[in-house]
Motif scaffolding. Structure first.
Motif, PDB file in Angstrom:
ATOM      1  N   SER A 148       0.824  -1.212   0.000  1.00  0.00           N
ATOM      2  CA  SER A 148       0.000   0.000   0.000  1.00  0.00           C
ATOM      3  C   SER A 148       0.855   1.259   0.000  1.00  0.00           C
ATOM      4  O   SER A 148       0.497   2.261  -0.628  1.00  0.00           O
ATOM      5  N   GLY A 149       1.998   1.216   0.700  1.00  0.00           N
ATOM      6  CA  GLY A 149       2.858   2.395   0.750  1.00  0.00           C
ATOM      7  C   GLY A 149       3.361   2.804  -0.613  1.00  0.00           C
ATOM      8  O   GLY A 149       3.438   3.996  -0.938  1.00  0.00           O
ATOM      9  N   ILE A 150       3.685   1.825  -1.461  1.00  0.00           N
ATOM     10  CA  ILE A 150       4.159   2.120  -2.818  1.00  0.00           C
ATOM     11  C   ILE A 150       3.017   2.692  -3.653  1.00  0.00           C
ATOM     12  O   ILE A 150       3.202   3.633  -4.426  1.00  0.00           O
ATOM     13  N   GLN A 151       1.822   2.135  -3.493  1.00  0.00           N
ATOM     14  CA  GLN A 151       0.665   2.641  -4.234  1.00  0.00           C
ATOM     15  C   GLN A 151       0.363   4.087  -3.847  1.00  0.00           C
ATOM     16  O   GLN A 151       0.084   4.936  -4.706  1.00  0.00           O
ATOM     17  N   TYR A 152       0.429   4.381  -2.550  1.00  0.00           N
ATOM     18  CA  TYR A 152       0.179   5.745  -2.095  1.00  0.00           C
ATOM     19  C   TYR A 152       1.254   6.705  -2.626  1.00  0.00           C
ATOM     20  O   TYR A 152       0.956   7.849  -2.998  1.00  0.00           O
ATOM     21  N   ALA A 153       2.516   6.266  -2.649  1.00  0.00           N
ATOM     22  CA  ALA A 153       3.600   7.115  -3.144  1.00  0.00           C
ATOM     23  C   ALA A 153       3.409   7.436  -4.625  1.00  0.00           C
ATOM     24  O   ALA A 153       3.594   8.581  -5.061  1.00  0.00           O
ATOM     25  N   LEU A 154       3.033   6.426  -5.410  1.00  0.00           N
ATOM     26  CA  LEU A 154       2.760   6.659  -6.828  1.00  0.00           C
ATOM     27  C   LEU A 154       1.571   7.599  -7.011  1.00  0.00           C
ATOM     28  O   LEU A 154       1.591   8.500  -7.859  1.00  0.00           O
ATOM     29  N   ALA A 155       0.525   7.386  -6.216  1.00  0.00           N
ATOM     30  CA  ALA A 155      -0.650   8.251  -6.302  1.00  0.00           C
ATOM     31  C   ALA A 155      -0.289   9.686  -5.930  1.00  0.00           C
ATOM     32  O   ALA A 155      -0.780  10.647  -6.551  1.00  0.00           O
ATOM     33  N   ALA A 156       0.578   9.852  -4.923  1.00  0.00           N
ATOM     34  CA  ALA A 156       1.002  11.202  -4.525  1.00  0.00           C
ATOM     35  C   ALA A 156       1.746  11.891  -5.659  1.00  0.00           C
ATOM     36  O   ALA A 156       1.514  13.070  -5.957  1.00  0.00           O
ATOM     37  N   ALA A 157       2.662  11.165  -6.299  1.00  0.00           N
ATOM     38  CA  ALA A 157       3.407  11.739  -7.425  1.00  0.00           C
ATOM     39  C   ALA A 157       2.464  12.138  -8.556  1.00  0.00           C
ATOM     40  O   ALA A 157       2.634  13.196  -9.184  1.00  0.00           O
ATOM     41  N   LEU A 158       1.449  11.319  -8.819  1.00  0.00           N
ATOM     42  CA  LEU A 158       0.511  11.606  -9.904  1.00  0.00           C
ATOM     43  C   LEU A 158      -0.385  12.795  -9.578  1.00  0.00           C
ATOM     44  O   LEU A 158      -0.672  13.623 -10.457  1.00  0.00           O
TER      45      LEU A 158
END
Length: 306
Positions: free
Chosen positions: A157-167
């Protein structure tokens, strides 16, 4: 000439200081999240940052005129960009740090200039030159190196949130560039931070209710104090002094020191041990960001800290 050089040299020194201040904010946020909820952390941090920028604007001698945003479309654009660039980005980033190592979150988050470049190509019809194409290729390689080993078991989930934050940061940046808001950058940022703080407060009240903080360890108090007064308040003071004296390209390029300090601080202060894949991915993404932020490009006017 000498005074102009001196002012530029001082601004560049402040840029280095900002890289350290915002870089150290990554482990400060991680430690704070050990005892403070993401909603509380962002409500307080964004609120203090907004108050700091409002105070700076009012201290400039123009009073509330310095914070004026024209009615109508410009205020709507400020609201929408605030929800993307400030609220969604910062909230997603705190949840990312709860679910993944700080060093890895920092590396993935700084893919945001690449997403912004790609979105600008599609939405704003900006042309991709050879340097930007190289940056996108390096960025894709870096993300592949980081994500491929994790994909088999499902992305954490942490990686998904990081990608979502960048987007979300990239989307907000491209939207703001398209909107061309007719207001000073300081006024835009102050209102954006206030809107971000209110969005975080709404999330806090909706999901958790009124906070009831208990006793906090000394380490958490120190980290929380650093995040609020240095990472947020001082960070934005430094940033607006820097962009008043340096070209936007130089300022944006200088912020690449932030993930370098952030990763190093995560290793030294949090005891994290990035894998070889992490460091290779970091090298690719850092090189990619360097390609798209080189002087002569038109980077965003505000890059995030953590």
């Amino acid at each position: 000439m000498k005074n102009a050089w001196s002012a530029s040299a001082k601004a560049k020194a402040l840029l280095v200081l900002l890289g350290v201040v915002w870089g150290l904010n990554w482990p400060a946020v991680k430690v704070s999240l050990g005892a403070v909820s993401p909603w509380t952390l962002r409500t307080v941090g964004l609120g203090v940052a907004a108050a700091t920028l409002f105070a700076l604007a009012l201290a400039g001698g123009r009073g509330w005129r310095a914070l004026h945003i024209p009615a109508g479309r410009d205020r709507l654009h400020v609201l929408l960009t605030a929800l993307l660039n400030i609220a969604a980005f910062n909230i997603l980033l705190t949840f990312a740090q709860l679910g993944a190592a700080t060093s890895r979150v920092a590396i993935i988050t700084y893919s945001m200039p690449l997403w912004a470049t790609l979105m600008a190509c599609v939405v704003l019809r900006e042309r991709l030159d050879a340097m930007r194409c190289a940056g996108l290729a390096l960025g894709a390689a870096g993300l592949a190196v980081l994500i491929a080993p994790l994909a088999a078991g499902g992305l954490p989930s942490g990686i998904q949130y990081a990608l979502a934050a960048a987007l979300t940061w990239a989307a907000g940046t491209v939207y703001m560039k398209w909107a061309r808001i007719a207001a000073p950058p300081l006024a835009i940022a102050a209102w954006q931070l206030l809107i971000g703080a209110l969005a975080a407060l709404a999330g806090l009240l909706w999901f958790e209710g009124m906070p009831h903080p208990g006793p906090l360890r000394a380490a958490v108090l120190c980290a929380l104090g650093y995040h609020i007064f240095f990472g947020m308040a001082l960070g934005y003071i430094l940033w607006f002094r820097i962009i008043a004296q340096l070209p936007a390209g130089t300022a944006a390029l200088g912020t690449l020191l932030v993930p370098v300090v952030g990763v190093a601080a995560a290793v030294l202060l949090l005891g994290e041990h990035p894998s070889h894949a992490d460091m290779l991915g970091f090298a690719f993404i850092f090189g990619a960001a360097l390609c798209v932020l080189l002087p002569g490009r038109r980077p965003a006017s505000l890059l995030p800290e953590a």
